[in-house]
Design a protein around this motif. Structure first.
Motif, PDB file in Angstrom:
ATOM      1  N   ALA A 244       0.831  -1.200   0.000  1.00 25.68           N
ATOM      2  CA  ALA A 244       0.000   0.000   0.000  1.00 25.68           C
ATOM      3  C   ALA A 244       0.870   1.256   0.000  1.00 25.68           C
ATOM      4  O   ALA A 244       0.572   2.230  -0.697  1.00 25.68           O
ATOM      5  CB  ALA A 244      -0.921   0.000   1.215  1.00 25.68           C
ATOM      6  N   LEU A 245       1.963   1.233   0.745  1.00 23.54           N
ATOM      7  CA  LEU A 245       2.795   2.416   0.909  1.00 23.54           C
ATOM      8  C   LEU A 245       3.608   2.748  -0.333  1.00 23.54           C
ATOM      9  O   LEU A 245       3.962   3.907  -0.546  1.00 23.54           O
ATOM     10  CB  LEU A 245       3.729   2.224   2.109  1.00 23.54           C
ATOM     11  CG  LEU A 245       4.460   3.465   2.614  1.00 23.54           C
ATOM     12  CD1 LEU A 245       3.470   4.519   3.083  1.00 23.54           C
ATOM     13  CD2 LEU A 245       5.419   3.093   3.755  1.00 23.54           C
ATOM     14  N   GLN A 246       3.882   1.760  -1.165  1.00 27.30           N
ATOM     15  CA  GLN A 246       4.737   2.044  -2.322  1.00 27.30           C
ATOM     16  C   GLN A 246       4.117   3.072  -3.263  1.00 27.30           C
ATOM     17  O   GLN A 246       4.824   3.859  -3.903  1.00 27.30           O
ATOM     18  CB  GLN A 246       5.055   0.761  -3.081  1.00 27.30           C
ATOM     19  CG  GLN A 246       3.891   0.122  -3.798  1.00 27.30           C
ATOM     20  CD  GLN A 246       4.337  -1.092  -4.624  1.00 27.30           C
ATOM     21  OE1 GLN A 246       5.497  -1.199  -5.014  1.00 27.30           O
ATOM     22  NE2 GLN A 246       3.409  -2.005  -4.863  1.00 27.30           N
ATOM     23  N   SER A 247       2.784   3.113  -3.343  1.00 31.62           N
ATOM     24  CA  SER A 247       2.133   4.085  -4.217  1.00 31.62           C
ATOM     25  C   SER A 247       2.274   5.506  -3.692  1.00 31.62           C
ATOM     26  O   SER A 247       2.186   6.473  -4.449  1.00 31.62           O
ATOM     27  CB  SER A 247       0.640   3.744  -4.375  1.00 31.62           C
ATOM     28  OG  SER A 247      -0.024   3.831  -3.121  1.00 31.62           O
ATOM     29  N   ASP A 251       8.071   3.996  -4.569  1.00 32.11           N
ATOM     30  CA  ASP A 251       8.333   2.615  -4.966  1.00 32.11           C
ATOM     31  C   ASP A 251       8.429   1.766  -3.707  1.00 32.11           C
ATOM     32  O   ASP A 251       8.430   2.267  -2.582  1.00 32.11           O
ATOM     33  CB  ASP A 251       9.612   2.502  -5.812  1.00 32.11           C
ATOM     34  CG  ASP A 251      10.836   3.089  -5.128  1.00 32.11           C
ATOM     35  OD1 ASP A 251      11.080   2.766  -3.944  1.00 32.11           O
ATOM     36  OD2 ASP A 251      11.537   3.891  -5.767  1.00 32.11           O
ATOM     37  N   LYS A 252       8.527   0.441  -3.906  1.00 34.99           N
ATOM     38  CA  LYS A 252       8.516  -0.486  -2.774  1.00 34.99           C
ATOM     39  C   LYS A 252       9.763  -0.315  -1.904  1.00 34.99           C
ATOM     40  O   LYS A 252       9.699  -0.450  -0.672  1.00 34.99           O
ATOM     41  CB  LYS A 252       8.407  -1.918  -3.276  1.00 34.99           C
ATOM     42  CG  LYS A 252       8.227  -2.949  -2.167  1.00 34.99           C
ATOM     43  CD  LYS A 252       7.907  -4.331  -2.718  1.00 34.99           C
ATOM     44  CE  LYS A 252       6.505  -4.400  -3.268  1.00 34.99           C
ATOM     45  NZ  LYS A 252       6.093  -5.806  -3.605  1.00 34.99           N
ATOM     46  N   GLU A 253      10.895  -0.030  -2.530  1.00 34.60           N
ATOM     47  CA  GLU A 253      12.140   0.126  -1.765  1.00 34.60           C
ATOM     48  C   GLU A 253      12.047   1.311  -0.811  1.00 34.60           C
ATOM     49  O   GLU A 253      12.426   1.219   0.358  1.00 34.60           O
ATOM     50  CB  GLU A 253      13.330   0.314  -2.720  1.00 34.60           C
ATOM     51  CG  GLU A 253      14.669   0.411  -1.997  1.00 34.60           C
ATOM     52  CD  GLU A 253      15.837   0.564  -2.959  1.00 34.60           C
ATOM     53  OE1 GLU A 253      16.959   0.824  -2.483  1.00 34.60           O
ATOM     54  OE2 GLU A 253      15.627   0.424  -4.185  1.00 34.60           O
ATOM     55  N   ALA A 254      11.533   2.439  -1.319  1.00 33.96           N
ATOM     56  CA  ALA A 254      11.401   3.627  -0.470  1.00 33.96           C
ATOM     57  C   ALA A 254      10.405   3.376   0.655  1.00 33.96           C
ATOM     58  O   ALA A 254      10.627   3.769   1.806  1.00 33.96           O
ATOM     59  CB  ALA A 254      10.958   4.822  -1.310  1.00 33.96           C
ATOM     60  N   GLY A 255       9.305   2.696   0.328  1.00 37.84           N
ATOM     61  CA  GLY A 255       8.320   2.379   1.343  1.00 37.84           C
ATOM     62  C   GLY A 255       8.882   1.452   2.396  1.00 37.84           C
ATOM     63  O   GLY A 255       8.634   1.630   3.604  1.00 37.84           O
ATOM     64  N   GLY A 256       9.663   0.464   1.959  1.00 38.79           N
ATOM     65  CA  GLY A 256      10.273  -0.469   2.896  1.00 38.79           C
ATOM     66  C   GLY A 256      11.239   0.219   3.838  1.00 38.79           C
ATOM     67  O   GLY A 256      11.311  -0.121   5.026  1.00 38.79           O
ATOM     68  N   ALA A 257      11.992   1.202   3.311  1.00 35.30           N
ATOM     69  CA  ALA A 257      12.956   1.922   4.141  1.00 35.30           C
ATOM     70  C   ALA A 257      12.243   2.723   5.236  1.00 35.30           C
ATOM     71  O   ALA A 257      12.707   2.769   6.387  1.00 35.30           O
ATOM     72  CB  ALA A 257      13.790   2.859   3.267  1.00 35.30           C
ATOM     73  N   ILE A 258      11.106   3.320   4.890  1.00 38.43           N
ATOM     74  CA  ILE A 258      10.338   4.091   5.880  1.00 38.43           C
ATOM     75  C   ILE A 258       9.799   3.160   6.970  1.00 38.43           C
ATOM     76  O   ILE A 258       9.900   3.456   8.157  1.00 38.43           O
ATOM     77  CB  ILE A 258       9.193   4.863   5.197  1.00 38.43           C
ATOM     78  CG1 ILE A 258       9.756   5.992   4.332  1.00 38.43           C
ATOM     79  CG2 ILE A 258       8.217   5.415   6.225  1.00 38.43           C
ATOM     80  CD1 ILE A 258       8.716   6.719   3.502  1.00 38.43           C
ATOM     81  N   LEU A 259       9.262   2.023   6.546  1.00 37.18           N
ATOM     82  CA  LEU A 259       8.715   1.077   7.521  1.00 37.18           C
ATOM     83  C   LEU A 259       9.800   0.540   8.450  1.00 37.18           C
ATOM     84  O   LEU A 259       9.598   0.412   9.665  1.00 37.18           O
ATOM     85  CB  LEU A 259       8.026  -0.080   6.787  1.00 37.18           C
ATOM     86  CG  LEU A 259       6.737   0.280   6.038  1.00 37.18           C
ATOM     87  CD1 LEU A 259       6.287  -0.878   5.154  1.00 37.18           C
ATOM     88  CD2 LEU A 259       5.627   0.656   7.017  1.00 37.18           C
ATOM     89  N   GLU A 260      10.955   0.260   7.877  1.00 38.44           N
ATOM     90  CA  GLU A 260      12.065  -0.252   8.690  1.00 38.44           C
ATOM     91  C   GLU A 260      12.514   0.781   9.707  1.00 38.44           C
ATOM     92  O   GLU A 260      12.793   0.457  10.870  1.00 38.44           O
ATOM     93  CB  GLU A 260      13.234  -0.637   7.791  1.00 38.44           C
ATOM     94  CG  GLU A 260      14.402  -1.259   8.561  1.00 38.44           C
ATOM     95  CD  GLU A 260      15.558  -1.678   7.645  1.00 38.44           C
ATOM     96  OE1 GLU A 260      16.542  -2.220   8.173  1.00 38.44           O
ATOM     97  OE2 GLU A 260      15.447  -1.454   6.415  1.00 38.44           O
ATOM     98  N   SER A 261      12.589   2.042   9.287  1.00 39.48           N
ATOM     99  CA  SER A 261      13.031   3.100  10.206  1.00 39.48           C
ATOM    100  C   SER A 261      12.069   3.288  11.376  1.00 39.48           C
ATOM    101  O   SER A 261      12.468   3.746  12.451  1.00 39.48           O
ATOM    102  CB  SER A 261      13.181   4.422   9.441  1.00 39.48           C
ATOM    103  OG  SER A 261      11.911   4.943   9.060  1.00 39.48           O
ATOM    104  N   LEU A 262      10.804   2.926  11.162  1.00 37.56           N
ATOM    105  CA  LEU A 262       9.789   3.081  12.208  1.00 37.56           C
ATOM    106  C   LEU A 262       9.526   1.792  12.975  1.00 37.56           C
ATOM    107  O   LEU A 262       8.742   1.780  13.927  1.00 37.56           O
ATOM    108  CB  LEU A 262       8.472   3.579  11.587  1.00 37.56           C
ATOM    109  CG  LEU A 262       8.524   4.957  10.909  1.00 37.56           C
ATOM    110  CD1 LEU A 262       7.203   5.254  10.209  1.00 37.56           C
ATOM    111  CD2 LEU A 262       8.832   6.043  11.933  1.00 37.56           C
ATOM    112  N   GLY A 263      10.177   0.707  12.547  1.00 33.95           N
ATOM    113  CA  GLY A 263       9.978  -0.571  13.220  1.00 33.95           C
ATOM    114  C   GLY A 263       8.615  -1.187  12.971  1.00 33.95           C
ATOM    115  O   GLY A 263       8.087  -1.911  13.825  1.00 33.95           O
TER     116      GLY A 263
END
Length: 292
Positions: A244-247, A251-263
């Motif tokens: 959902a966040l990639q849109s 992209d999915k990589e940027a969304g994944g980085a945000i999620l990882e930074s927030l745990g």
């Protein structure tokens, strides 16, 4: 002018409507509240005093309007139906503290309230409304997204909407409306309202809901980002929060980085995130966009 007894008597209401060849329109959610105790509960929930200004959406026959005029310094009422507008004109034409508008609320310019405020010289703006089902969600979002610093909002809404407004994460009622409203302010169910206190009686029960906005400058700045994240998360409920966040993130990589930074686990569904987690995602997107 009608008395409160006439406002709350189905028999007299039928006679009043018949005299004007008017029939309640189901398509516009025209179910008139005919219980004086419930009317008092709505007005009491707004905690009105003579310095308050009230916006009323869909006054109908004016039963609630009469209560509001007794307690507030100014009432701005917006009625879409021409027949009901004419009845309201007849009943309240002499009311000095009423500004009656014949218009679709979704087309009503809320900026006009600033002029009404200057003319009235009174204090806080509050919203009080028996909201027709077909405009409930868009009307509430219009109010929340406006530039007006509402002091309180009190709505009579269908029970299912009240459940959505106050739902907990993970439940079937939890959705975009829940997250956005609970970020905007404190939402509470004030009282249940049975379908038997309306004329004509609707199919479902209702509830009185009150929203007390939170005075926080960040809310206004963060709202556009939160709206995007929430709409993406609930647009397709079966999507993972990563998909959902990639849109929104690009992209999915940027969304994944945000999620990882927030745990936040990227495999979770959007409906499992609480309000603070949604706000954290919105804040991260805003901070990313503000970098040079």
């Amino acid at each position: 002018m009608l008395t409160i007894t006439q406002f709350t008597s189905p028999k007299l209401i039928r006679e009043i409507l018949a005299q004007r060849n008017f029939a309640p329109r189901k398509s516009l959610g025209q179910n008139f509240l005919v219980d004086g105790n419930i009317l008092d509960k709505i007005a009491n929930a707004a905690e009105l005093d003579p310095s308050d200004r009230v916006l009323e959406i869909g006054p109908g026959l004016g039963a609630l309007t009469a209560k509001l005029l007794e307690r507030a310094g100014l009432v701005v009422a917006v009625e879409y139906d021409r027949g009901l507008y004419s009845i309201l004109q007849e009943q309240f034409g002499e009311a000095a503290n009423l500004r009656l508008n014949h218009q679709d609320f979704m087309e009503f310019d809320l900026g006009r309230l600033s002029g009404a405020a200057t003319a009235s010289g009174t204090g806080r703006w509050k919203v009080v409304a028996n909201l027709p089902y077909y405009i409930t969600t868009p009307a509430i979002f219009k109010l929340v997204e406006s530039e007006i610093a509402w002091a309180a909002m009190v709505f009579l809404v269908q029970k299912e909407v009240a459940l959505r407004m106050t739902a907990e994460p993970g439940g079937k009622d939890y959705g975009a409306l829940t997250v956005m409203l609970n970020y905007y302010g404190r939402v509470e169910r004030v009282a249940p309202v049975p379908k038997t206190v309306f004329y004509p009686a609707p199919q479902v029960d209702s509830a009185i809901v009150r929203i007390r906005p939170v005075a926080d400058p960040e809310h206004r700045r963060l709202y556009p980002y939160l709206h995007r994240v929430v709409q993406a998360a609930f647009g397709q409920r079966r999507k993972t929060v990563l998909n959902a966040l990639q849109s929104v993130a690009g992209d999915k990589e940027a969304g994944g980085a945000i999620l990882e930074s927030l745990g936040i686990d990227p495999g979770r569904r959007g409906e499992t995130l609480d309000g603070e987690e949604f706000a954290a995602l919105a804040r991260a997107l805003r901070e990313r966009d503000s970098r040079p």
